[in-house]
Design a protein around this motif. Structure first.
Motif, short mmCIF file in Angstrom:
data_model
loop_
_atom_site.label_atom_id
_atom_site.label_comp_id
_atom_site.label_asym_id
_atom_site.label_seq_id
_atom_site.Cartn_x
_atom_site.Cartn_y
_atom_site.Cartn_z
N ALA A 130 0.84 -1.21 0.00
CA ALA A 130 0.00 0.00 0.00
C ALA A 130 0.87 1.25 0.00
O ALA A 130 0.45 2.30 -0.48
CB ALA A 130 -0.94 0.00 1.19
N GLY A 131 2.08 1.15 0.55
CA GLY A 131 3.01 2.27 0.56
C GLY A 131 2.76 3.30 1.64
O GLY A 131 3.59 4.16 1.88
N ALA A 132 1.63 3.24 2.30
CA ALA A 132 1.30 4.17 3.38
C ALA A 132 0.12 3.59 4.14
O ALA A 132 -0.61 2.73 3.64
CB ALA A 132 0.94 5.55 2.82
N GLY A 133 -0.09 4.06 5.35
CA GLY A 133 -1.25 3.65 6.13
C GLY A 133 -1.06 2.33 6.85
O GLY A 133 0.03 1.76 6.87
N VAL A 134 -2.17 1.87 7.43
CA VAL A 134 -2.13 0.68 8.29
C VAL A 134 -3.23 -0.33 7.94
O VAL A 134 -3.75 -1.00 8.82
CB VAL A 134 -2.24 1.09 9.77
N LEU A 135 -3.56 -0.44 6.68
CA LEU A 135 -4.63 -1.34 6.25
C LEU A 135 -4.39 -2.77 6.70
O LEU A 135 -5.29 -3.43 7.22
CB LEU A 135 -4.81 -1.27 4.73
N GLY A 136 -3.20 -3.27 6.54
CA GLY A 136 -2.89 -4.65 6.93
C GLY A 136 -2.98 -4.86 8.42
O GLY A 136 -3.53 -5.86 8.89
N ALA A 137 -2.46 -3.91 9.18
CA ALA A 137 -2.45 -4.04 10.64
C ALA A 137 -3.86 -4.03 11.21
O ALA A 137 -4.20 -4.84 12.08
CB ALA A 137 -1.62 -2.92 11.26
N VAL A 138 -4.71 -3.14 10.71
CA VAL A 138 -6.04 -3.00 11.30
C VAL A 138 -7.05 -3.99 10.73
O VAL A 138 -8.20 -4.00 11.17
CB VAL A 138 -6.57 -1.55 11.17
N SER A 139 -6.64 -4.85 9.82
CA SER A 139 -7.55 -5.86 9.29
C SER A 139 -7.61 -7.09 10.20
O SER A 139 -8.34 -8.04 9.89
CB SER A 139 -7.13 -6.27 7.88
N LEU A 140 -6.92 -7.06 11.32
CA LEU A 140 -6.88 -8.21 12.21
C LEU A 140 -8.27 -8.61 12.70
O LEU A 140 -8.60 -9.79 12.76
CB LEU A 140 -5.97 -7.96 13.41
N TYR A 141 -9.09 -7.64 13.05
CA TYR A 141 -10.42 -7.99 13.56
C TYR A 141 -11.27 -8.67 12.50
O TYR A 141 -12.03 -9.60 12.81
CB TYR A 141 -11.12 -6.76 14.13
N ALA A 142 -11.17 -8.25 11.25
CA ALA A 142 -11.89 -8.92 10.17
C ALA A 142 -11.35 -10.35 10.02
O ALA A 142 -12.11 -11.30 9.81
CB ALA A 142 -11.75 -8.15 8.86
N TYR A 143 -10.03 -10.50 10.12
CA TYR A 143 -9.39 -11.81 10.04
C TYR A 143 -9.91 -12.72 11.16
O TYR A 143 -10.26 -13.88 10.92
CB TYR A 143 -7.87 -11.60 10.14
N LEU A 144 -9.98 -12.17 12.38
CA LEU A 144 -10.49 -12.95 13.50
C LEU A 144 -11.96 -13.32 13.31
O LEU A 144 -12.38 -14.43 13.62
CB LEU A 144 -10.33 -12.17 14.81
N ALA A 145 -12.75 -12.37 12.82
CA ALA A 145 -14.18 -12.62 12.61
C ALA A 145 -14.40 -13.78 11.64
O ALA A 145 -15.20 -14.68 11.91
CB ALA A 145 -14.87 -11.36 12.09
N ILE A 146 -13.68 -13.77 10.54
CA ILE A 146 -13.86 -14.81 9.54
C ILE A 146 -13.31 -16.15 10.03
O ILE A 146 -13.96 -17.19 9.90
CB ILE A 146 -13.24 -14.39 8.20
N GLY A 147 -12.13 -16.14 10.62
CA GLY A 147 -11.54 -17.38 11.11
C GLY A 147 -12.35 -18.01 12.24
O GLY A 147 -12.67 -19.20 12.21
N LEU A 148 -12.71 -17.20 13.23
CA LEU A 148 -13.46 -17.71 14.36
C LEU A 148 -14.89 -18.07 13.95
O LEU A 148 -15.44 -19.08 14.40
CB LEU A 148 -13.48 -16.69 15.50
N GLY A 149 -15.48 -17.27 13.08
CA GLY A 149 -16.82 -17.58 12.60
C GLY A 149 -16.86 -18.90 11.85
O GLY A 149 -17.77 -19.72 12.06
N THR A 150 -15.89 -19.13 10.97
CA THR A 150 -15.81 -20.39 10.23
C THR A 150 -15.65 -21.56 11.20
O THR A 150 -16.35 -22.57 11.11
CB THR A 150 -14.64 -20.36 9.24
N GLN A 151 -14.73 -21.41 12.14
CA GLN A 151 -14.49 -22.47 13.12
C GLN A 151 -15.77 -22.77 13.91
O GLN A 151 -16.16 -23.93 14.04
CB GLN A 151 -13.38 -22.04 14.08
N ASN A 152 -16.42 -21.74 14.40
CA ASN A 152 -17.60 -21.96 15.23
C ASN A 152 -18.76 -22.56 14.44
O ASN A 152 -19.49 -23.41 14.96
CB ASN A 152 -18.03 -20.66 15.92
N LEU A 153 -18.95 -22.14 13.20
CA LEU A 153 -20.01 -22.73 12.38
C LEU A 153 -19.77 -24.22 12.15
O LEU A 153 -20.70 -25.03 12.23
CB LEU A 153 -20.12 -22.01 11.05
#
Length: 178
Positions: A130-153
């Motif tokens: 991206a060259g600037a910003g923190v898009l990758g760092a702040v995507s952790l919660y989306a990553y957790l939502a999808i991973g944990l949601g998949t696991q729990n389902l």
């Protein structure tokens, strides 16, 4: 130039959240029809807000290109894959009163740690491209939502399969049925 202050702040908030989720995985708990989806929904809301903030942090400096977006999507697909793998490591069985119980194993913890490391690496790659910003760092919660949601389902699906034989009067055998 890439900002590290936003990433450090996101990490300071995310580490306790990941720790809490991992700690919950190792406790014996009932499989609840709705409760297992509450945490992923909270993480999804935080994830959407985080991604919006991350995009804004990039476009403040220059337009967002396709590669960081593609890497973000890859990251979220990887999260689902880890969630599916972790679901297979969670023990699911019928308790003494016929309730369905679950408990993560050492393999579950290992996959959580590996998943966190993979997301960290992908997050750095996203931010680098991206060259600037923190898009990758702040995507952790989306990553957790999808991973944990998949696991729990998937764990809920296994629990449903255990409940069916009990409802028909067929006994389940052994302490860990699935």
């Amino acid at each position: 130039m890439q900002s590290t202050n936003g990433g450090a702040a996101a990490l300071a908030i995310a580490v306790p959240a990941v720790g809490l989720v991992m700690g919950q995985q190792l406790r014996t708990r009932r499989v609840r029809p709705v409760g297992s989806l509450l945490t992923p929904v909270v993480f999804a809301v935080l994830g959407i807000a985080g991604i919006a903030f991350g995009v804004a942090s990039v476009v403040e400096h220059h337009p967002l290109t396709a590669l960081p977006v593609v890497l973000l999507v890859v990251s979220l697909v990887v999260a689902a894959g880890f969630g599916a793998a972790r679901a297979r490591t969670v023990r699911v069985w019928c308790g003494p009163q016929g309730e369905v119980l679950r408990k993560g194993t050492a393999a579950t913890t290992g996959l959580w740690l590996t998943s966190a490391g993979v997301h960290f690496g992908l997050g750095l790659w996203i931010d680098q491209t991206a060259g600037a910003g923190v898009l990758g760092a702040v995507s952790l919660y989306a990553y957790l939502a999808i991973g944990l949601g998949t696991q729990n389902l998937l764990v809920r699906g296994r629990a449903t399969a255990l409940r069916r034989p009990a409802a028909t009067g067929q006994p389940n055998s052994g302490p860990y049925v699935r």
